[in-house]
Design a protein around this motif. Structure first.
Motif: not given
Lengths: 128, 170
Positions: A81, A92, A95, A98, A103-105, A113
């Motif tokens: 995270r 960000c 969200s 993850q 998965e992408t943040t 990223s």
């Protein structure tokens, strides 16, 4: 060919079928909603460059310098995270954790990223 | 060439028309998730299966998908492919259940089998052809839960309809 005799109430086979179906669906919930064991690595990008690739198995706290400043990223218990980022809306951070391969943040203002890699690369979506 | 429709052809045509009507009405209902809908046309398939056997049920089910696709304008689109895939899968499962097992299920059992098979077929097709993303798998149990519930509802409706038909003169 008709199925005779016409049965008017639930048979034992119906009841068994219902229980098996419910059991299998319950099992699917457990199997598919558990943390993804195929997620292996985390790729961290900043301003279009890959900065680091880290294993999800180890816990880390990393500071990544982006376009605006330093983003703080945390890897813990096979999840990743954004802890903090110098952006105004903190999408960000919101969200959250993850944990699944693919998965992408991202913190778009800071151009940082984070992407979780699995055993094989998948598509986000296919459009046509 | 001159084809003489048999009594069975007429029966299949009438029953298909009924199933198509139900399918079209249902297509106008909003759905919370693509691919999830009550599938009430399944009631007709099950009633036909119990009254007239697998052959008629397969005809009614597949013709229903074809005609509904033509009428809704989805013919040969991904929606149609998913619908056809689901129908083929459920018809195949009904074949297995009626031909290879002893007839041990009531309308409820066949309805639940057909609903689950339809969803699985549709999902497999969607996953392999259209959206091969692991995220889609998270929807599978949710969709199968919906299929199970709607299968039970269709089973009750089919049994009610069969009971009514049993009282009516043939």
């Amino acid at each position: 060919m008709s199925i005779s005799p016409l049965r008017s109430s639930l048979t034992r086979a119906d009841v068994i079928l219902l229980f098996i179906a419910a059991g299998l669906i319950g099992w699917l919930y457990m199997a598919l909603w558990a943390p993804d064991s195929t997620a292996l690595e985390v790729e961290i990008w900043s301003r279009g460059q890959r900065v680091q690739t880290l294993s999800l198995a180890e816990n880390h706290r990393i500071e990544v310098t982006g376009a605006l400043g330093v983003s703080l990223i945390e890897i813990k218990d096979a999840q990743v995270r954004f802890v903090d980022s110098p952006c105004s809306n903190k999408l960000c951070v919101h969200s959250g954790w993850q944990r699944h391969a693919g998965e992408t943040t991202a913190c778009l203002p800071n151009q940082v990223s984070v992407r979780i890699l699995g055993r094989d690369r998948r598509y986000d979506a296919i459009n046509f | 060439m001159h084809l003489i429709p048999t009594r069975e052809d007429h029966r299949i045509a009438w029953l298909t028309a009924l199933a198509v009507a139900i399918h079209l009405i249902e297509a106008t209902l909003p759905s919370p998730l693509p691919g999830v809908k009550p599938g009430l046309a399944n009631v007709i398939t099950i009633v036909v299966l119990m009254r007239f056997g697998w052959n008629s049920a397969a005809w009614v089910s597949l013709l229903r998908v074809l005609v509904s696709g033509l009428l809704l304008g989805t013919f040969l689109s991904p929606t149609f492919a998913l619908s056809l895939g689901g129908a083929l899968c459920s018809v195949a499962v009904l074949w297995l259940a009626t031909r290879t097992l002893r007839p041990c299920f009531s309308a409820m059992g066949y309805s639940v089998l057909a609903a689950l098979a339809h969803m699985l077929g549709q999902f497999t097709l969607a996953y392999t052809l259209f959206i091969p993303h692991p995220g889609l798998l998270h929807l599978l149990p949710v969709m199968l839960t919906a299929a199970l519930l709607f299968g039970v509802v269709s089973g009750i409706l089919a049994q009610t309809m069969l009971n009514g038909l049993a009282k009516a003169p043939a």
